[in-house]
Design a protein around this motif. Structure first.
Motif, PDB file in Angstrom:
ATOM      1  N   PHE A   1     -16.884  -7.547   3.613  1.00 42.26           N
ATOM      2  CA  PHE A   1     -15.708  -8.334   3.954  1.00 42.26           C
ATOM      3  C   PHE A   1     -14.505  -7.541   3.459  1.00 42.26           C
ATOM      4  O   PHE A   1     -14.297  -7.394   2.256  1.00 42.26           O
ATOM      5  N   SER A   2     -13.706  -7.034   4.396  1.00 45.09           N
ATOM      6  CA  SER A   2     -12.715  -6.012   4.049  1.00 45.09           C
ATOM      7  C   SER A   2     -11.309  -6.555   3.845  1.00 45.09           C
ATOM      8  O   SER A   2     -10.402  -5.779   3.529  1.00 45.09           O
ATOM      9  N   GLY A   3     -11.097  -7.860   4.008  1.00 40.47           N
ATOM     10  CA  GLY A   3      -9.737  -8.368   3.892  1.00 40.47           C
ATOM     11  C   GLY A   3      -8.825  -7.613   4.838  1.00 40.47           C
ATOM     12  O   GLY A   3      -9.137  -7.451   6.028  1.00 40.47           O
ATOM     13  N   ASP A   4      -7.708  -7.107   4.311  1.00 37.68           N
ATOM     14  CA  ASP A   4      -6.788  -6.316   5.126  1.00 37.68           C
ATOM     15  C   ASP A   4      -6.823  -4.833   4.746  1.00 37.68           C
ATOM     16  O   ASP A   4      -5.883  -4.097   5.016  1.00 37.68           O
ATOM     17  N   THR A   5      -7.911  -4.389   4.118  1.00 37.57           N
ATOM     18  CA  THR A   5      -8.019  -2.977   3.745  1.00 37.57           C
ATOM     19  C   THR A   5      -8.445  -2.111   4.922  1.00 37.57           C
ATOM     20  O   THR A   5      -7.880  -1.039   5.156  1.00 37.57           O
TER      21      THR A   5
ATOM     22  N   TYR B   1       0.315   3.892   1.357  1.00 41.14           N
ATOM     23  CA  TYR B   1      -0.593   4.452   2.361  1.00 41.14           C
ATOM     24  C   TYR B   1      -1.619   5.415   1.767  1.00 41.14           C
ATOM     25  O   TYR B   1      -2.829   5.260   2.032  1.00 41.14           O
ATOM     26  N   PRO B   2      -1.238   6.426   0.980  1.00 44.59           N
ATOM     27  CA  PRO B   2      -2.277   7.311   0.420  1.00 44.59           C
ATOM     28  C   PRO B   2      -3.315   6.559  -0.405  1.00 44.59           C
ATOM     29  O   PRO B   2      -4.496   6.916  -0.416  1.00 44.59           O
ATOM     30  N   THR B   3      -2.882   5.489  -1.076  1.00 45.04           N
ATOM     31  CA  THR B   3      -3.810   4.717  -1.900  1.00 45.04           C
ATOM     32  C   THR B   3      -4.826   3.986  -1.043  1.00 45.04           C
ATOM     33  O   THR B   3      -6.025   3.958  -1.367  1.00 45.04           O
ATOM     34  N   ILE B   4      -4.385   3.385   0.067  1.00 43.62           N
ATOM     35  CA  ILE B   4      -5.342   2.654   0.901  1.00 43.62           C
ATOM     36  C   ILE B   4      -6.333   3.599   1.555  1.00 43.62           C
ATOM     37  O   ILE B   4      -7.524   3.289   1.666  1.00 43.62           O
ATOM     38  N   VAL B   5      -5.873   4.788   1.967  1.00 51.59           N
ATOM     39  CA  VAL B   5      -6.797   5.751   2.577  1.00 51.59           C
ATOM     40  C   VAL B   5      -7.821   6.222   1.546  1.00 51.59           C
ATOM     41  O   VAL B   5      -9.016   6.355   1.850  1.00 51.59           O
ATOM     42  N   ALA B   6      -7.378   6.450   0.320  1.00 51.93           N
ATOM     43  CA  ALA B   6      -8.312   6.842  -0.739  1.00 51.93           C
ATOM     44  C   ALA B   6      -9.323   5.734  -1.015  1.00 51.93           C
ATOM     45  O   ALA B   6     -10.518   5.997  -1.219  1.00 51.93           O
ATOM     46  N   SER B   7      -8.865   4.479  -1.018  1.00 53.22           N
ATOM     47  CA  SER B   7      -9.776   3.357  -1.237  1.00 53.22           C
ATOM     48  C   SER B   7     -10.835   3.286  -0.145  1.00 53.22           C
ATOM     49  O   SER B   7     -12.025   3.084  -0.417  1.00 53.22           O
TER      50      SER B   7
ATOM     51  N   GLN C   1     -10.158  11.884   8.819  1.00 52.97           N
ATOM     52  CA  GLN C   1      -9.273  13.043   8.755  1.00 52.97           C
ATOM     53  C   GLN C   1      -7.935  12.756   9.430  1.00 52.97           C
ATOM     54  O   GLN C   1      -6.879  13.166   8.925  1.00 52.97           O
ATOM     55  N   GLU C   2      -7.948  12.042  10.542  1.00 59.09           N
ATOM     56  CA  GLU C   2      -6.668  11.739  11.199  1.00 59.09           C
ATOM     57  C   GLU C   2      -5.838  10.780  10.362  1.00 59.09           C
ATOM     58  O   GLU C   2      -4.614  10.869  10.348  1.00 59.09           O
ATOM     59  N   TRP C   3      -6.501   9.898   9.614  1.00 64.61           N
ATOM     60  CA  TRP C   3      -5.745   9.027   8.701  1.00 64.61           C
ATOM     61  C   TRP C   3      -5.134   9.855   7.578  1.00 64.61           C
ATOM     62  O   TRP C   3      -3.979   9.630   7.197  1.00 64.61           O
ATOM     63  N   LEU C   4      -5.893  10.799   7.068  1.00 67.30           N
ATOM     64  CA  LEU C   4      -5.369  11.676   6.011  1.00 67.30           C
ATOM     65  C   LEU C   4      -4.193  12.508   6.552  1.00 67.30           C
ATOM     66  O   LEU C   4      -3.172  12.662   5.859  1.00 67.30           O
ATOM     67  N   ASP C   5      -4.309  13.003   7.764  1.00 65.75           N
ATOM     68  CA  ASP C   5      -3.254  13.826   8.350  1.00 65.75           C
ATOM     69  C   ASP C   5      -1.988  13.017   8.615  1.00 65.75           C
ATOM     70  O   ASP C   5      -0.891  13.570   8.609  1.00 65.75           O
ATOM     71  N   ARG C   6      -2.174  11.724   8.853  1.00 62.29           N
ATOM     72  CA  ARG C   6      -1.027  10.865   9.150  1.00 62.29           C
ATOM     73  C   ARG C   6      -0.069  10.829   7.972  1.00 62.29           C
ATOM     74  O   ARG C   6       1.151  10.864   8.140  1.00 62.29           O
TER      75      ARG C   6
END
Length: 209
Positions: free
Chosen positions: A144-148, A164-170, A202-207
C-alpha cells in the motif's frame, strides 16, 4: 485464513499551500470477518464505516497526513473506538487538519502491524511528505503505497514538506527492491506492479526535479 482487501473510493478536496484540488482517494480496508485496519481514511467517514461493518477496527493507519488522507480519520476512529497511527515526522501536516488532537500512536520503519493473522511491514518512504510510509504485506503480495508511488511514477513533489530526490530514493531503496510481482495499491488511481514501474527508475533519476 489470510486477510482480504476491500477498496473504498471517497471524494473531496486536497488543500495545501493555498491551493485546492478535487480528488478521489483510495481507502483500503484490510482484515477478515472479525477485525480489520483502515489505511488512509479520507473525506467521508460513512462509506468507510459501512465497509468496516460490525468488525473490530484495530487502527486507522495513515500513510501520511495530507488532509485528503486523514480528514475522516477522527470520525472513523471515534466511531469504532480505535487508535490513529501516523509517523511522527508528519506532525506539521497533521496539525493543519487537527490542531487540537494528536495521533494515538507512532509508525516506525520496520514496524509490523498484524491483522487477521497477516503481517504488514511499515516502510518509511519520505519525499511526498517527510513521514510518508508504505505498508508491505508479503503474504498478500501487495504494498500500500499511499502517495509515494503511483501507476506511472512517483507521487507529487514541489509543495511544502516534499522533495523530489528524496521520493525517488525512497522508491528505489524501499519499493523497487520488493518482489517484482508485488501489486501496488495506490492512494489515488489504478493499481500497478513493481515490475511495471521498475524499468522507469533511470528516467525518474534523470528528471531530477
Amino acid at each position: 485464513m489470510t486477510a482480504r482487501i476491500d477498496k473504498v473510493i471517497t471524494s473531496g478536496t486536497f488543500e495545501l499551500d493555498g491551493g485546492s484540488w478535487e480528488v478521489d482517494n483510495n481507502v483500503w480496508v484490510v482484515g477478515d470477518d472479525s477485525e480489520c485496519i483502515v489505511i488512509d481514511a479520507g473525506h467521508e467517514a460513512a462509506p468507510i464505516l459501512e465497509a468496516i461493518g460490525e468488525r473490530a477496527l484495530l487502527a486507522v493507519v495513515s500513510t501520511h497526513a495530507h488532509n485528503d488522507h486523514v480528514n475522516a480519520a477522527a470520525d472513523v476512529a471515534d466511531a469504532k473506538r480505535a487508535p490513529i497511527w501516523l509517523h511522527p515526522d508528519e506532525a506539521p501536516l497533521w496539525q493543519m487538519t487537527y490542531p487540537d488532537r494528536a495521533p494515538d500512536g507512532a509508525l516506525a520503519h520496520g514496524q509490523i502491524i498484524t491483522v487477521a493473522g497477516t503481517d504488514l511491514q511499515v516502510l518509511h518512504t519520505p519525499g511526498h511528505a517527510p513521514g510518508a510510509c508504505c505498508l508491505y504485506a508479503p503474504e498478500l503480495g501487495v504494498v500500500f503505497s499511499g502517495d509515494t508511488l503511483f501507476n506511472g511514477g512517483p507521487g507529487a513533489t514541489g509543495r511544502s514538506y516534499s522533495d523530489y530526490p528524496t521520493i525517488v530514493a525512497s522508491i528505489s531503496d524501499k519499493l523497487l527492491t520488493l518482489p517484482s510481482q508485488t501489486v501496488v495499491h495506490t492512494g489515488h488511481g489504478d493499481d500497478t506492479t513493481i515490475a511495471a514501474e521498475a524499468p522507469h527508475l533511470q528516467e525518474w533519476l534523470d528528471r531530477g526535479e
